[in-house]
Design an enzyme around this catalytic site. Sequence first.
Site, PDB file in Angstrom:
ATOM      1  N   GLU A  41       0.835  -1.204   0.000  1.00  0.00           N
ATOM      2  CA  GLU A  41       0.000   0.000   0.000  1.00  0.00           C
ATOM      3  C   GLU A  41       0.869   1.254   0.000  1.00  0.00           C
ATOM      4  O   GLU A  41       1.876   1.327   0.706  1.00  0.00           O
ATOM      5  CB  GLU A  41      -0.896   0.001   1.243  1.00  0.00           C
ATOM      6  CG  GLU A  41      -1.791   1.228   1.371  1.00  0.00           C
ATOM      7  CD  GLU A  41      -2.531   1.287   2.696  1.00  0.00           C
ATOM      8  OE1 GLU A  41      -3.519   2.054   2.771  1.00  0.00           O
ATOM      9  OE2 GLU A  41      -2.148   0.586   3.652  1.00  0.00           O
ATOM     10  N   LYS A 110      -9.744   1.952  -1.789  1.00  0.00           N
ATOM     11  CA  LYS A 110      -9.843   1.472  -0.404  1.00  0.00           C
ATOM     12  C   LYS A 110     -11.148   1.941   0.234  1.00  0.00           C
ATOM     13  O   LYS A 110     -11.469   3.134   0.224  1.00  0.00           O
ATOM     14  CB  LYS A 110      -8.641   1.981   0.388  1.00  0.00           C
ATOM     15  CG  LYS A 110      -8.538   1.463   1.815  1.00  0.00           C
ATOM     16  CD  LYS A 110      -7.272   2.015   2.463  1.00  0.00           C
ATOM     17  CE  LYS A 110      -7.065   1.510   3.879  1.00  0.00           C
ATOM     18  NZ  LYS A 110      -5.825   2.093   4.479  1.00  0.00           N
ATOM     19  N   CYS A 144      -5.164  -3.060   3.459  1.00  0.00           N
ATOM     20  CA  CYS A 144      -4.767  -2.762   4.839  1.00  0.00           C
ATOM     21  C   CYS A 144      -5.930  -2.835   5.839  1.00  0.00           C
ATOM     22  O   CYS A 144      -6.359  -3.918   6.215  1.00  0.00           O
ATOM     23  CB  CYS A 144      -4.063  -1.407   4.877  1.00  0.00           C
ATOM     24  SG  CYS A 144      -3.018  -1.139   6.335  1.00  0.00           S
TER      25      CYS A 144
END
Length: 263
Positions: A41, A110, A144
Site C-alpha cells: 500500500e 480502499k 490494509c
Amino acid sequence: MKISVIQLPVFMGNRQHNLQQMENMLAKAVTSKPDVVVLPELWNTGFYPKPIKKFADLDGDGIKKTMSSLAAKYMVNIVAGSVPVNRNGDVYNTSYIFNRSGELTAAYDKVHLFSPAGENRDFTAGNKITVFTLDGVKCGMAICYDVRFPEYIRKIALEGINVLFLPAAWPIERVMHWDTLTRARAIENQLFVVAANGISDPDEGDFHLGGHSAIIDPWGEILAQGSSDNLAGEIIEAKLRLGIQAQIRATIDVFQDRKKELY
C-alpha cells in the site's frame, strides 16, 4: 499460480526513490518467473506525507503508464499495491491491477479508511468491492485496514474468489494483529491471502512499517513470510496449489453451513 511479493523499503514522500527501488526489485523478482507480482500500500509515497493531494497522481495516469509498461515488458501480472490518486479533486487510495499484456484489468479504491491516523479526512473512501481474473484465477482486492472488517472480506469471498490480495502499510507496533488477522481471513473464508506490507527505517520518521508480508493458504498455513527488520527490503515467493481450496471446502463446508437467514 506462482506469487512474488515485493516487501519494499518505503521512504516517506520520496516518490522518485521509491519508484526506482520498486523497479529494481521488480526486475529481480521476475527472474524467478512468477505469475503475479504484488506491491504494498502507498508504496510510492509512504503512509503518508501531507498534504497528500500534492503527492497524488492526477487520474492515476502516470502510475498506470509506468506499471502497464512494466507488466508488458516482463509479461507478468502485477497487483500494483496502492497509490494516492487525484480524481476530480478528491484523493483516493487506489490499487491498479495489470495483466501480462500491460492492460489495466481492474482498479480498487480502499473502502475502510484508517480514522485513527486521519486517513478519512485526507482521502475519499471507495464504495464497492473489486473482483477480477488473472490467468483464469478469480481474485479479490482489499487494502490494509479493510482486513479488520470480516464481514467485508466475507462479502468478497462470497463472489467465489480463490485469492485475496491485500496490500498494506501496517506498523511494527501492531504486527501481531497483522499476522493474526491475515491468517484468520484465510482460514474463515477458505481462500489464499497474499498480504504485501512495506518496511521502513524506524529512524526515518514516526511511522515504522513492520514488514511480515505473507502468502497464506486456505488452511492458514504460512507458505512464505517476510521479516520485520530487513530494511533493504525482500522478495517472498510461493506457489499456490489452487486445487486444495476445493478439497478444504469439501472437508469443512462453512459456506454451505452458513445461516443466511440470520446473518
